[in-house]
Design a protein around this motif. Structure first.
Motif, mmCIF file in Angstrom:
data_model
loop_
_atom_site.group_PDB
_atom_site.id
_atom_site.type_symbol
_atom_site.label_atom_id
_atom_site.label_comp_id
_atom_site.label_asym_id
_atom_site.label_seq_id
_atom_site.Cartn_x
_atom_site.Cartn_y
_atom_site.Cartn_z
ATOM 1 N N MET A 175 -49.495 0.087 61.099
ATOM 2 C CA MET A 175 -50.172 -0.704 62.125
ATOM 3 C C MET A 175 -51.361 0.093 62.668
ATOM 4 S SD MET A 175 -47.050 -2.528 64.176
ATOM 5 C CE MET A 175 -46.355 -0.975 64.709
ATOM 6 N N ASP A 176 -52.543 -0.464 62.509
ATOM 7 C CA ASP A 176 -53.762 0.240 62.911
ATOM 8 C C ASP A 176 -54.003 0.053 64.409
ATOM 9 O OD1 ASP A 176 -56.005 1.808 62.470
ATOM 10 O OD2 ASP A 176 -57.274 0.097 61.959
ATOM 11 N N LEU A 177 -53.136 0.643 65.227
ATOM 12 C CA LEU A 177 -53.178 0.405 66.672
ATOM 13 C C LEU A 177 -54.467 0.898 67.309
ATOM 14 C CD1 LEU A 177 -49.522 1.295 67.708
ATOM 15 C CD2 LEU A 177 -50.479 -0.909 67.062
ATOM 16 N N ALA A 217 -57.113 9.373 64.859
ATOM 17 C CA ALA A 217 -56.100 10.146 64.139
ATOM 18 C C ALA A 217 -55.274 11.017 65.083
ATOM 19 C CB ALA A 217 -56.758 11.009 63.064
ATOM 20 N N LYS A 218 -55.751 11.227 66.308
ATOM 21 C CA LYS A 218 -55.022 12.040 67.279
ATOM 22 C C LYS A 218 -53.869 11.260 67.911
ATOM 23 C CE LYS A 218 -57.514 14.328 70.199
ATOM 24 N NZ LYS A 218 -58.521 14.610 71.245
ATOM 25 N N TYR A 219 -53.881 9.941 67.755
ATOM 26 C CA TYR A 219 -52.898 9.100 68.433
ATOM 27 C C TYR A 219 -51.765 8.706 67.491
ATOM 28 C CZ TYR A 219 -56.258 8.903 72.229
ATOM 29 O OH TYR A 219 -57.112 9.247 73.256
ATOM 30 N N PRO A 220 -50.689 8.123 68.031
ATOM 31 C CA PRO A 220 -49.523 7.817 67.188
ATOM 32 C C PRO A 220 -49.846 6.837 66.061
ATOM 33 C CG PRO A 220 -48.962 7.672 69.519
ATOM 34 C CD PRO A 220 -50.447 7.802 69.450
ATOM 35 N N LYS A 221 -49.093 7.012 64.970
ATOM 36 C CA LYS A 221 -49.139 6.074 63.846
ATOM 37 C C LYS A 221 -47.775 5.404 63.752
ATOM 38 C CE LYS A 221 -52.330 8.957 61.136
ATOM 39 N NZ LYS A 221 -52.321 10.128 62.047
ATOM 40 N N ALA A 233 -38.664 0.787 61.083
ATOM 41 C CA ALA A 233 -39.878 1.054 61.855
ATOM 42 C C ALA A 233 -39.883 2.520 62.222
ATOM 43 C CB ALA A 233 -39.927 0.182 63.106
ATOM 44 N N GLY A 234 -41.039 3.135 62.174
ATOM 45 C CA GLY A 234 -41.128 4.563 62.486
ATOM 46 C C GLY A 234 -42.426 4.898 63.177
#
Length: 497
Positions: free
Chosen positions: A157-159, A327-331, A360-361
């Motif tokens: 998910m590209d949040l 890229a610093k934030y959750p994936k 889900a991860g």
């Protein structure tokens, strides 16, 4: 479980689209209303039009050479392949925005060891207590086998817009590849036109030299005749021979120049010299007499491929900055594997064989020694470099136009003066020849006027060549799309020229 899956998916869709990319606007460059050298003779402020401008030389052979070069040039074919590669790369990056779905199917046969520390007792048999009837029961089959058909799906998910930024950056790189082809097309076409002009100039200078050699040979015969009859001197003969040899010495150098430019044309056309040379017929050096439309300085920002390339580089770097920040934030990842599983193939497609797995991860680097921030700073530095490169490119482009305008104007002045000198030198040469035949002047005067006439005649061709070259350079400096396809021309290279 279904409600949980729907809730997770809904949340992802609501959160998706959040972008970390800094707001980007195309740079604004202050420009003057007119070029400083706009009053140069031979130019006009009419909107610049690059479509087949070389046709104004009124040379059919040149027109066909340009068409053939744009269709055959190897460098242009290489750039076209780079566009294909950029398109493929953009598809690769964009595909990361959608789930990856794979079809799986198979059969497996397994034997479990009876001595397995975990499953050994289950397959070898378990002794039941007496209260349960006693005896031995096997909990699991030692040789299980099964058929399976299913799907596996995964999606990041590209949040925070990391993948979206990378996709936009790859799209901009594709734009740059297309701009590069326009720029390469301009360079190739300019080289074709310029080498054709240089070739024609060398041929015309060779013809002038041969004509001068013929005249000097006639003069030498006359001087030798006069010397034999006692009306001339051996010094006159030596001077005539010296002038003749000096003119003859120019032929090898001019012939080399002609061969070099023919060879360059062959390379630009992607063929051998023999193939290129057979299309040529004797022609004079063409000259353009039409006014050159320069447009306004503000038009240059849109017309020059190098400026467009530099601006797109800024846009791409800006997207890469956004990707580094995201890229610093959750994936967050979603995975799912619906399947059919049965030990009997005949039961495989029954509803009782349904099986599935949903997961889900989340992945988030809480500490990486400052690596993520360093990557952001690296991309930000790259963006600043691209902004400075854009500024330098714009300054160089305007300077190139101004310099070429000056050179074009001065080349026309030089040509006009050389033409006057050529006319007067011809008059002086004819007069000296008449006076010498009448015995009123010596041969030194004839040789001197003849030498000046020959030199100025050659200089007049060089002046015309220089003016024509400046025309090419000015059109190149003004930019634009030089594609013959855009101008509606077709390749008629098979027709004789």
């Amino acid at each position: 479980m279904t409600k949980l899956a729907l809730t997770t998916l809904t949340t992802a869709l609501l959160l998706s689209g959040c972008s970390m990319t800094p707001t980007y606007e195309k740079p604004s460059v202050p420009v003057s209303e007119l070029y400083l050298n706009q009053n140069t003779a031979g130019v006009t402020t009419a909107p610049a039009n690059s479509n087949s401008w070389w046709t104004q030389f009124n040379d059919p052979q040149l027109n066909q050479l340009v068409i053939r070069a744009q269709n055959q040039n190897v460098s242009l074919q290489i750039v076209s392949q780079r566009i294909q590669a950029a398109q493929a790369y953009h598809k690769v990056i964009s595909s990361m925005k959608v789930p990856t779905i794979a079809l799986t199917a198979g059969y497996y046969d397994l034997r479990i060891s009876e001595n397995d520390p975990l499953l050994g007792d289950a397959v070898s048999g378990v002794q039941l207590p007496a209260q349960f009837g006693g005896g031995e029961v096997k909990v699991a089959d030692r040789d299980p086998d099964a058929f399976t058909v299913g799907l596996s799906a995964s999606w990041e998910m590209d949040l925070f817009g990391r993948v979206d930024s990378l996709s936009k950056a790859s799209s901009i790189r594709l734009e740059q590849a297309r701009i590069m082809k326009t720029a390469m097309n301009t360079l190739i076409t300019a080289d074709v036109v310029n080498n054709y002009l240089q070739y024609r100039g060398a041929v015309e200078r060779i013809n002038i030299a041969k004509r001068n050699i013929s005249e000097q040979q006639e003069t030498l015969k006359l001087v030798q005749s006069l010397e034999r009859n006692g009306y001339g001197s051996s010094m006159d003969v030596a001077n005539a021979k010296s002038a003749l040899a000096a003119t003859q010495a120019t032929l090898p150098m001019l012939d080399t120049a002609k061969s070099v430019h023919m060879g360059r044309l062959a390379i630009l056309l992607g063929e051998n010299i023999g193939e290129t040379e057979k299309h040529f017929s004797p022609e004079r050096l063409p000259q353009m007499n039409a006014l050159i439309p320069t447009g306004l300085p503000s038009d240059l920002l849109k017309r020059r491929p190098d400026i467009a390339m530099a601006e797109r580089e800024m846009a791409a770097k800006n997207e890469e900055v956004g990707a580094a920040i995201a890229a610093k934030y959750p994936k967050i990842f979603l995975t799912g594997s619906p399947a059919l599983l049965s030990s009997d193939f005949n039961d495989l497609f029954k509803s009782s064989s349904e099986a599935w797995m949903l997961g889900a991860g989340i992945s988030w680097n809480l500490y990486d020694g400052g690596r993520s921030q360093a990557l952001v700073e690296m991309q930000e530095a790259g963006f600043k470099q691209s902004a400075l490169s854009y500024q330098q490119t714009v300054n160089s482009a305007f300077n190139e136009v101004e310099t070429t305008l000056t050179a074009y104007g001065n080349s026309q002045k030089y040509h006009a003066l050389i033409q006057q000198a050529s006319e007067q030198a011809q008059i002086a040469s004819n007069k000296a020849d008449s006076l010498y035949r009448s015995g009123m002047i010596n041969h030194l005067n004839v040789l001197d006027t003849q030498r000046q006439k020959n030199a100025i005649e050659d200089a007049e061709v060089v002046a015309r060549l220089n003016t024509a070259t400046q025309v090419v350079l000015l059109h190149k400096a003004l930019g634009g799309d030089w594609s013959v396809a855009a101008a509606g021309q077709t390749d008629e290279s098979s027709k004789p020229m």
